[in-house]
Scaffold this motif. Structure first.
Motif, mmCIF file in Angstrom:
data_model
loop_
_atom_site.group_PDB
_atom_site.id
_atom_site.type_symbol
_atom_site.label_atom_id
_atom_site.label_comp_id
_atom_site.label_asym_id
_atom_site.label_seq_id
_atom_site.Cartn_x
_atom_site.Cartn_y
_atom_site.Cartn_z
ATOM 1 N N UNK A 128 -9.024 11.677 -10.080
ATOM 2 C CA UNK A 128 -8.098 10.629 -9.629
ATOM 3 C C UNK A 128 -6.830 10.620 -10.480
ATOM 4 N N UNK A 129 -6.994 10.795 -11.789
ATOM 5 C CA UNK A 129 -5.822 10.825 -12.674
ATOM 6 C C UNK A 129 -4.924 12.007 -12.334
ATOM 7 N N UNK A 130 -5.522 13.173 -12.069
ATOM 8 C CA UNK A 130 -4.737 14.348 -11.718
ATOM 9 C C UNK A 130 -4.008 14.188 -10.400
ATOM 10 N N UNK A 131 -4.680 13.596 -9.418
ATOM 11 C CA UNK A 131 -4.045 13.374 -8.112
ATOM 12 C C UNK A 131 -2.898 12.375 -8.231
ATOM 13 N N UNK A 132 -3.096 11.344 -9.034
ATOM 14 C CA UNK A 132 -2.024 10.357 -9.224
ATOM 15 C C UNK A 132 -0.788 11.004 -9.839
ATOM 16 N N UNK A 133 -0.994 11.873 -10.824
ATOM 17 C CA UNK A 133 0.123 12.552 -11.480
ATOM 18 C C UNK A 133 0.855 13.461 -10.500
ATOM 19 N N UNK A 134 0.115 14.276 -9.762
ATOM 20 C CA UNK A 134 0.742 15.183 -8.809
ATOM 21 C C UNK A 134 1.503 14.408 -7.741
ATOM 22 N N UNK A 135 0.932 13.304 -7.284
ATOM 23 C CA UNK A 135 1.592 12.495 -6.263
ATOM 24 C C UNK A 135 2.874 11.859 -6.815
ATOM 25 N N UNK A 136 2.840 11.469 -8.075
ATOM 26 C CA UNK A 136 4.023 10.861 -8.676
ATOM 27 C C UNK A 136 5.158 11.874 -8.783
ATOM 28 N N UNK A 137 4.832 13.090 -9.221
ATOM 29 C CA UNK A 137 5.858 14.135 -9.297
ATOM 30 C C UNK A 137 6.397 14.447 -7.904
ATOM 31 N N UNK A 138 5.513 14.533 -6.919
ATOM 32 C CA UNK A 138 5.955 14.821 -5.552
ATOM 33 C C UNK A 138 6.866 13.722 -5.020
ATOM 34 N N UNK A 139 6.561 12.463 -5.332
ATOM 35 C CA UNK A 139 7.430 11.362 -4.886
ATOM 36 C C UNK A 139 8.804 11.457 -5.538
ATOM 37 N N UNK A 140 8.827 11.813 -6.809
ATOM 38 C CA UNK A 140 10.111 11.960 -7.499
ATOM 39 C C UNK A 140 10.938 13.069 -6.853
ATOM 40 N N UNK A 141 10.284 14.150 -6.461
ATOM 41 C CA UNK A 141 10.970 15.249 -5.776
ATOM 42 C C UNK A 141 11.469 14.798 -4.416
ATOM 43 N N UNK A 142 10.642 14.066 -3.681
ATOM 44 C CA UNK A 142 11.054 13.573 -2.364
ATOM 45 C C UNK A 142 12.236 12.620 -2.476
ATOM 46 N N UNK A 143 12.250 11.801 -3.529
ATOM 47 C CA UNK A 143 13.406 10.916 -3.748
ATOM 48 C C UNK A 143 14.675 11.743 -3.919
#
Length: 201
Positions: A128-143
């Protein structure tokens, strides 16, 4: 005694030491006896905080998550959304590993390899921690893409996967080969990789 107030500062000290140990020896390397010896506590007193090895492991993951957020995520949130935040996230991660905030490098890289094929609550918490991190980076890229700083066809999940791979490669290369240049190589790779996706003015 049930209901006895816990000394939260002592608990925090125990868990921070546990996270340091786990970053080097894995979560299976944790034991009540070892922590008690390291911290000058009785085994029974320390056991009272957790009750089982699994609860100790889960609490250690939560503590490491808090450290990770403070070191990597929160400072990046001071940068406005966009490519600058993406770059800051990468730099924060490299600095966190390079400075050995945990003596074994990235805590999550160490324990992921230990539990990736072992089902259970501990694996689920790490995943869960790894998925949260990857999702956060992906959101920053999408922004950054939505702000027109990255090409319209930029795949946030894919680019996040690639950037995280560079980060983790620097961590393991530095640790395994004692290679001080690994972090600069990662910085160069990340910069070149992002530059290919940037929309030229």
């Amino acid at each position: 005694m049930p209901g006895r107030p816990r000394d939260e500062r002592a608990r925090d000290t125990i868990l921070r030491r546990a996270a340091d140990i786990a970053s080097q020896d894995g979560l299976e390397g944790l034991s009540i006896g070892r922590l008690a010896t390291d911290l000058g506590m009785s085994k029974s007193g320390l056991f009272g905080y957790f009750g089982s090895k699994e609860e100790l492991q889960l609490a250690t993951i939560r503590t490491a998550t808090g450290v990770y957020v403070n070191e990597v995520v929160q400072p990046a949130l001071t940068v406005p959304p966009g490519l600058g935040r993406v770059r800051r996230l990468c730099e924060n991660w490299l600095s966190y590993s390079q400075r050995r905030v945990f003596p074994g490098g990235c805590f999550f890289f160490a324990v992921t390899a230990e539990f990736d094929a072992r089902p259970g609550r501990v694996r689920d918490a790490i995943a869960a921690a790894g998925l949260d991190w990857a999702a956060f980076v992906a959101r920053a890229i999408d922004d950054a893409r939505q702000l027109g700083e990255l090409a319209d066809d930029t795949d946030g999940d894919q680019l996040a996967f690639e950037l995280i791979a560079f980060l983790e490669a620097a961590n393991v290369t530095s640790l395994l080969h004692d290679d001080a240049n690994a972090y600069e190589r990662a910085r160069t790779a990340i910069r070149k990789h992002l530059d290919t996706a940037v929309i030229s003015p």
